[in-house]
Scaffold this active site. Structure first.
Site, PDB file in Angstrom:
ATOM      1  N   LYS A 200      10.544   2.522  18.414  1.00 37.44           N
ATOM      2  CA  LYS A 200      10.348   1.070  18.379  1.00 37.44           C
ATOM      3  C   LYS A 200      10.514   0.582  16.942  1.00 37.44           C
ATOM      4  CE  LYS A 200       7.951  -2.007  17.742  1.00 37.44           C
ATOM      5  NZ  LYS A 200       8.305  -3.081  16.785  1.00 37.44           N
ATOM      6  N   GLU A 272       0.929   6.415   9.025  1.00 35.90           N
ATOM      7  CA  GLU A 272       1.448   6.370   7.649  1.00 35.90           C
ATOM      8  C   GLU A 272       1.400   4.917   7.219  1.00 35.90           C
ATOM      9  OE1 GLU A 272       1.976   8.793   5.836  1.00 35.90           O
ATOM     10  OE2 GLU A 272       2.488  10.503   7.094  1.00 35.90           O
ATOM     11  N   CYS A 306       6.802   2.518   0.460  1.00 37.92           N
ATOM     12  CA  CYS A 306       5.365   2.717   0.707  1.00 37.92           C
ATOM     13  C   CYS A 306       4.731   3.427  -0.478  1.00 37.92           C
ATOM     14  CB  CYS A 306       5.154   3.497   1.994  1.00 37.92           C
ATOM     15  SG  CYS A 306       6.068   5.044   2.042  1.00 37.92           S
ATOM     16  N   GLU A 403      -1.559  -4.228  -2.127  1.00 46.01           N
ATOM     17  CA  GLU A 403      -0.184  -3.739  -2.110  1.00 46.01           C
ATOM     18  C   GLU A 403       0.753  -4.944  -2.116  1.00 46.01           C
ATOM     19  OE1 GLU A 403       1.345  -2.246   1.660  1.00 46.01           O
ATOM     20  OE2 GLU A 403       2.561  -0.801   0.579  1.00 46.01           O
TER      21      GLU A 403
HETATM   22  P1  NAD Z   1       3.797  -3.918  10.046  1.00 44.16           P
HETATM   23  O1  NAD Z   1       2.509  -3.179  10.163  1.00 44.16           O
HETATM   24  O2  NAD Z   1       3.789  -5.384  10.115  1.00 44.16           O
HETATM   25  O3  NAD Z   1       4.813  -3.428  11.190  1.00 44.16           O
HETATM   26  C1  NAD Z   1       5.127  -2.070  11.380  1.00 44.16           C
HETATM   27  C2  NAD Z   1       5.592  -1.862  12.814  1.00 44.16           C
HETATM   28  O4  NAD Z   1       4.496  -2.110  13.717  1.00 44.16           O
HETATM   29  C3  NAD Z   1       6.708  -2.803  13.259  1.00 44.16           C
HETATM   30  O5  NAD Z   1       7.617  -2.079  14.065  1.00 44.16           O
HETATM   31  C4  NAD Z   1       5.958  -3.840  14.091  1.00 44.16           C
HETATM   32  O6  NAD Z   1       6.769  -4.487  15.037  1.00 44.16           O
HETATM   33  C5  NAD Z   1       4.911  -2.983  14.766  1.00 44.16           C
HETATM   34  N1  NAD Z   1       3.722  -3.699  15.249  1.00 44.16           N
HETATM   35  C6  NAD Z   1       3.309  -4.953  14.936  1.00 44.16           C
HETATM   36  N2  NAD Z   1       2.147  -5.229  15.564  1.00 44.16           N
HETATM   37  C7  NAD Z   1       1.824  -4.135  16.284  1.00 44.16           C
HETATM   38  C8  NAD Z   1       0.715  -3.793  17.126  1.00 44.16           C
HETATM   39  N3  NAD Z   1      -0.291  -4.654  17.348  1.00 44.16           N
HETATM   40  N4  NAD Z   1       0.685  -2.579  17.695  1.00 44.16           N
HETATM   41  C9  NAD Z   1       1.678  -1.682  17.461  1.00 44.16           C
HETATM   42  N5  NAD Z   1       2.755  -1.940  16.665  1.00 44.16           N
HETATM   43  C10 NAD Z   1       2.820  -3.151  16.084  1.00 44.16           C
HETATM   44  O7  NAD Z   1       4.458  -3.388   8.691  1.00 44.16           O
HETATM   45  P2  NAD Z   1       5.781  -3.909   7.983  1.00 44.16           P
HETATM   46  O8  NAD Z   1       5.526  -5.197   7.306  1.00 44.16           O
HETATM   47  O9  NAD Z   1       6.901  -3.819   8.969  1.00 44.16           O
HETATM   48  O10 NAD Z   1       6.009  -2.751   6.892  1.00 44.16           O
HETATM   49  C11 NAD Z   1       5.471  -2.753   5.615  1.00 44.16           C
HETATM   50  C12 NAD Z   1       4.277  -1.833   5.523  1.00 44.16           C
HETATM   51  O11 NAD Z   1       4.625  -0.509   5.932  1.00 44.16           O
HETATM   52  C13 NAD Z   1       3.770  -1.695   4.102  1.00 44.16           C
HETATM   53  O12 NAD Z   1       2.373  -1.773   4.095  1.00 44.16           O
HETATM   54  C14 NAD Z   1       4.213  -0.286   3.698  1.00 44.16           C
HETATM   55  O13 NAD Z   1       3.457   0.315   2.680  1.00 44.16           O
HETATM   56  C15 NAD Z   1       4.091   0.430   4.999  1.00 44.16           C
HETATM   57  N6  NAD Z   1       4.882   1.655   4.972  1.00 44.16           N
HETATM   58  C16 NAD Z   1       4.210   2.856   4.929  1.00 44.16           C
HETATM   59  C17 NAD Z   1       4.937   4.046   4.855  1.00 44.16           C
HETATM   60  C18 NAD Z   1       4.239   5.384   4.779  1.00 44.16           C
HETATM   61  O14 NAD Z   1       4.890   6.395   5.026  1.00 44.16           O
HETATM   62  N7  NAD Z   1       2.959   5.448   4.449  1.00 44.16           N
HETATM   63  C19 NAD Z   1       6.325   4.008   4.841  1.00 44.16           C
HETATM   64  C20 NAD Z   1       6.974   2.770   4.885  1.00 44.16           C
HETATM   65  C21 NAD Z   1       6.233   1.589   4.953  1.00 44.16           C
END
Ligand code: NAD
Length: 501
Positions: A200, A272, A306, A403
């Site tokens: 997804k 993550e 991240c 962040e």
């Molecule tokens: P986000 O949490 O908004 O979205 C991540 C994913 O979750 C998307 O696919 C989104 O559609 C989905 N999602 C949204 N609501 C949901 C719910 N209620 N239940 C399940 N899934 C849901 O994050 P973002 O803005 O897309 O990404 C940025 C963040 O990701 C930053 O905080 C970054 O640090 C983190 N990140 C972490 C890592 C790691 O390995 N630790 C790697 C890359 C990015």
């Protein structure tokens, strides 16, 4: 870009040199937006509704991506459940071959993937190629890892074996910053361990993920790999009875929702999440040789990493000199549309993130911090924001404490290393961190005191297939990559055989 009015600009930074390289002509995908499809139970699934996907460099609509319905999500889960017994019963070598061949098939479409990745994510094309190559290398490296039976005891009384069993259909949810890499980080170990999967991608960058599904249709038995897109599909997967594990990469806020929603069905979880990685420069830092590495630790992928460097602690003795050295590098960065050759930094991926960075920097400036370069959105189309350095900033400014996930780095002054460590560790985040200095032993000793999942010396970050990666505190749960990451897609099964009465 009009430079902000404060008088704190570094003399080493030349505002007038900041320019954006724009792509000549309209984007072909904007003339005729793409209509990618989902992959459900081995087949293309029709889109009943769509959501617009925007090129962050031009703000043009480049695609209408499917909005998965609840019935389609249920069909994907049912397909993954049906496929699970057959796929998990295959010999490991067969699954390894299938994943290996899939990587090969993706490689044959590398240019098409790179084009899509640049369009949906904004990164420079050579970095897009780099992301795809790295994804394939990770898939191949995972293929070399086995899940052998471990003999825990073989005595006259008993023989005890530890087996690793696949869990079942896995929901893999990931964000928009590295949409190909993060898909592979989940897909490869999940499948190799014998699970089936529903990928997804983020609704903001779903195109490469959907294309992976297209290629998977011919590479795996029906139902083994499904790809759905849309705003609600993530939450549906997380609470679905048919899903047995969620591998989630994203923000802390969403990670907490995932954990709550996964509770009633007691799903296995790998989370993550976000990081606010500190870097500590030591007094013996080799400024002439390492300033460039330090700069790109914070600004690669336009700061949307991240485990990128997100706050920098610098000793009094080096503070002014290092601020100026980083500002000089910032002034030379070529910003622009990832399709244009020579571009080093693309736009922020979406408007929300673009506005968030602008607000964090404005707030820091209003609080008395000095913005020594960048500090204002670049005018014109696209979510372009220049590399921005903010000095003399308070620890409790949001740009330091939260962040930012974008191209704005706060630089904080310290007097004693212990004090810098205490400030670096005073955080709810615990993903990565780094220490920079000529004396490697000393730097490693300081790095060992960081309260993070990983700590790096003279680099930030550094990842490889055999090295586990994950966060502590609110930055996550469990790890990805390495043998430990592969085992996270299994349950333990103990076979305990009595040999004598
Ligand atoms: P986000 O949490 O908004 O979205 C991540 C994913 O979750 C998307 O696919 C989104 O559609 C989905 N999602 C949204 N609501 C949901 C719910 N209620 N239940 C399940 N899934 C849901 O994050 P973002 O803005 O897309 O990404 C940025 C963040 O990701 C930053 O905080 C970054 O640090 C983190 N990140 C972490 C890592 C790691 O390995 N630790 C790697 C890359 C990015």
């Amino acid at each position: 870009m009009s430079p902000p009015s404060d008088a704190s600009r570094s003399a080493a930074f030349d505002d007038s040199a900041t320019r954006v390289v724009r792509f000549a002509g309209r984007c072909p995908a904007a003339e005729n937006p793409l209509r990618p499809t989902m992959t459900i139970d081995g087949a293309e699934a029709p889109a009943h509704a769509t959501v617009a996907v925007v090129n962050p460099a031009t703000e043009e609509v480049i695609a209408h991506a499917p909005e998965c319905t609840r019935a389609q999500l249920d069909a994907a889960v049912a397909g993954a459940e049906r496929a699970f017994p057959g796929w998990s019963a295959l010999r490991h070598e067969k699954r390894e071959r299938a994943v290996f061949d899939f990587a090969h098939a993706v490689e044959r479409h590398r240019d098409a993937f790179a084009d899509l990745l640049v369009l949906e994510q904004g990164k420079p094309r050579d970095r897009a190629i780099g992301e795809i190559n790295a994804s394939l290398a990770y898939a191949r490296a995972f293929s070399q890892m086995a899940l052998d039976v471990e003999i825990l005891e073989d005595s006259s009384e008993r023989r005890v074996e530890l087996h690793r069993r696949p869990i079942g259909p896995v929901g893999a949810i990931f964000p928009w910053n590295y949409p190909v890499l993060l898909a592979f980080w989940k897909l490869a170990p999940a499948l190799l361990a014998g699970n089936t999967i529903i990928l997804k991608p983020s609704p903001l960058a779903p195109l490469t993920g959907l294309k992976l599904g297209e290629i998977a249709r011919g590479a795996f038995p029906s139902g083994v790999v499904n790809v759905v897109s849309g705003a609600e599909a993530g939450a549906w997967l997380t609470s679905h009875r048919g899903i047995h594990k969620i591998a989630f990469t994203g923000s802390i806020a969403t990670g907490k929702k995932v954990m709550t929603e996964a509770g009633p069905t007691l799903k296995r979880l790998t989370l993550e999440l976000g990081g606010n990685d500190a870097g500590i420069v030591l007094a013996d830092f080799d400024l002439a040789r390492m300033a460039d590495d330090l700069f790109w630790a914070a600004f690669s992928n336009c700061g949307q990493v991240c485990a990128g460097l997100k706050r920098l602690y610098v000793p009094d003795s080096l503070y002014d000199e290092l601020c100026d050295a980083l500002a000089a590098i910032a002034g030379k960065v070529v910003i622009g549309d990832g399709r244009c050759p020579g571009v080093q930094m693309g736009p922020l991926q979406n408007r929300t993130q673009f506005e968030k960075i602008a607000a964090l920097v404005a707030e820091a400036r209003a609080g008395g911090a000095k913005v020594i370069c960048g500090g204002a959105p670049i005018e014109g189309k696209g979510y372009f924001y220049p590399p921005t350095l903010v000095r003399d900033i308070a620890d409790d400014a949001r740009l330091v404490a939260e962040e930012q996930f974008g191209p704005a780095l706060p630089i904080l002054r310290y007097s004693e290393v212990d004090e810098a460590l205490a400030r670096a560790n005073a955080s709810r985040y615990g993903l990565g961190g780094s220490v920079w200095g000529r004396n490697i032993g000393n730097a490693a000793a300081v790095a060992s005191r960081l309260e993070t999942g990983s700590a790096w010396v003279n680099q930030h970050p550094s990842m490889a297939a055999h090295i586990p990666f994950g966060g502590v505190k609110e930055s996550g749960l469990g790890v990805e990559l390495s043998h430990y990451g592969l085992e996270a897609y299994t349950d333990m099964f103990v076979l305990n055989i009595k040999k004598s009465d």
